[in-house]
Design an enzyme around this catalytic site. Sequence first.
Site, PDB file in Angstrom:
ATOM      1  N   SER A  20       0.798  -1.229   0.000  1.00  0.00           N
ATOM      2  CA  SER A  20       0.000   0.000   0.000  1.00  0.00           C
ATOM      3  C   SER A  20       0.826   1.272   0.000  1.00  0.00           C
ATOM      4  CB  SER A  20      -0.919   0.007   1.215  1.00  0.00           C
ATOM      5  OG  SER A  20      -0.127  -0.083   2.357  1.00  0.00           O
ATOM      6  N   THR A  50      -2.161   3.198   4.371  1.00  0.00           N
ATOM      7  CA  THR A  50      -1.406   4.432   4.186  1.00  0.00           C
ATOM      8  C   THR A  50      -0.628   4.762   5.453  1.00  0.00           C
ATOM      9  OG1 THR A  50      -3.031   5.304   2.668  1.00  0.00           O
ATOM     10  CG2 THR A  50      -1.734   6.921   3.875  1.00  0.00           C
ATOM     11  N   THR A  62       1.411   6.943   0.304  1.00  0.00           N
ATOM     12  CA  THR A  62       0.497   5.845  -0.047  1.00  0.00           C
ATOM     13  C   THR A  62       0.561   5.516  -1.543  1.00  0.00           C
ATOM     14  OG1 THR A  62      -1.814   5.124   0.123  1.00  0.00           O
ATOM     15  CG2 THR A  62      -1.463   7.378  -0.594  1.00  0.00           C
ATOM     16  N   ARG A  90      -6.834   8.698 -10.523  1.00  0.00           N
ATOM     17  CA  ARG A  90      -7.447   8.996  -9.238  1.00  0.00           C
ATOM     18  C   ARG A  90      -6.390   9.466  -8.214  1.00  0.00           C
ATOM     19  NH1 ARG A  90      -7.007   7.172  -3.635  1.00  0.00           N
ATOM     20  NH2 ARG A  90      -9.042   7.381  -2.675  1.00  0.00           N
ATOM     21  N   THR A 107      -6.217   7.903   7.306  1.00  0.00           N
ATOM     22  CA  THR A 107      -6.110   6.707   6.478  1.00  0.00           C
ATOM     23  C   THR A 107      -7.530   6.221   6.188  1.00  0.00           C
ATOM     24  OG1 THR A 107      -5.161   4.470   6.333  1.00  0.00           O
ATOM     25  CG2 THR A 107      -5.901   5.188   8.496  1.00  0.00           C
ATOM     26  N   GLY A 108      -7.667   5.426   5.156  1.00  0.00           N
ATOM     27  CA  GLY A 108      -8.998   4.927   4.822  1.00  0.00           C
ATOM     28  C   GLY A 108      -9.493   5.469   3.496  1.00  0.00           C
TER      29      GLY A 108
HETATM   30  C1  SD4 Z   1      -6.472   6.953  -0.301  1.00  0.00           C
HETATM   31  N1  SD4 Z   1      -6.435   7.254   2.076  1.00  0.00           N
HETATM   32  O1  SD4 Z   1      -5.772   7.001  -1.305  1.00  0.00           O
HETATM   33  C2  SD4 Z   1      -5.823   6.539   1.004  1.00  0.00           C
HETATM   34  C3  SD4 Z   1      -5.963   5.070   1.090  1.00  0.00           C
HETATM   35  C4  SD4 Z   1      -5.433   4.464   2.295  1.00  0.00           C
HETATM   36  O2  SD4 Z   1      -4.242   2.720   3.056  1.00  0.00           O
HETATM   37  O3  SD4 Z   1      -5.543   4.946   3.391  1.00  0.00           O
HETATM   38  N2  SD4 Z   1      -4.803   3.346   2.082  1.00  0.00           N
HETATM   39  O4  SD4 Z   1      -7.680   7.162  -0.309  1.00  0.00           O
END
Ligand code: SD4
Length: 332
Positions: free
Chosen positions: A91, A193, A211, A221, A244-245
Amino acid sequence: MKRRTFIQNASLSSIGIVAGGTALSCKNENAPKDAVSDPLLIDNSLPLVVATWNVKESTAKAWEVLEKGGSALDAIEQGCRVEEANAEGQSVGIGGLPDRDGNVTLDACIMNAEGDYGAVVYLQNIKHPISVARKVMENTPHVILAGKGAEQFAVSEGFVKEDLLTEASKKAWEEWKKTSEYKPIINIENHDTIGMLAIDKNGDISGGCTTSGLAYKMAGRVGDSPIIGSGLFIDNEIGGATATGLGEEVLKTVGSFLIVELMRQGMTPQKACEEAIGRIVRKKKDFKDFQVGYIAVNKKGEVGSYSIHDGFSKTQYQNGQNLTIASDFYNK
Ligand code: SD4
């Protein structure tokens, strides 16, 4: 073991979380199995570094810098680089899962105690986006460079181009292509992330976020992680926060900026993280389908974290101890 698998395989644990001096208890069933249940082991002393997820090697590297009297900014860069260089981690940095066309595209940002910020978005072929982000901050008149331009800039700064798609990530992508179903899955679709916050011995705060974004995202994206105020925000007078998320939801609520502003109004880092999650779940009826997690620090060295669902953890190196701590969460 990869953090993702690790988090998935984690055993049931009962967790006590300290928020603003009050002990709360929560059951974080999917917390890493070595996550401690007693954050009281950690005091509010400086220096400190805290990062999203279970990343003890990254926080250890950052701590090494801080202990020697190094700056929070150097600690952040060095700490983030550890995970970026880990080809097993799918990731962040090399080995990150690609977009749906098979391209690994990286997002990162860094912010210092002076309020300067640098970021790269949609960067390809360069393993250390956090370091390129720092160069953007320090060596250009801009704050964000994207795509080819970011790559060209990195090369001009001496970064070496390399293929970031590892065999394991290529295999995972080929497997995914068989169905091509795109649906963010809580704590499984790679919410790994690295968001990192550090306070050095002088009490100065810096942060970084790095990330490969959501696995199998659409080409082009960009998530929250490299965007100031969303994936990261630092105000050296107040504190810092990082996310994160599911980036789309963090972006819509400008989550990290919100947390810092709530702390400015007097909330503890814990309460501010809870309110930022509250802003999401009150608006989004489908919050059960996605995860967002925040961590925050204030100037006093207090730390908070909160997520929508269980499974989120933070790693905190403070007072000589490097601990992964399961986070309290909303959806009990
Ligand atoms: C995203 N917040 O690109 C990031 C993804 C993430 O672990 O947290 N990945 O939306």
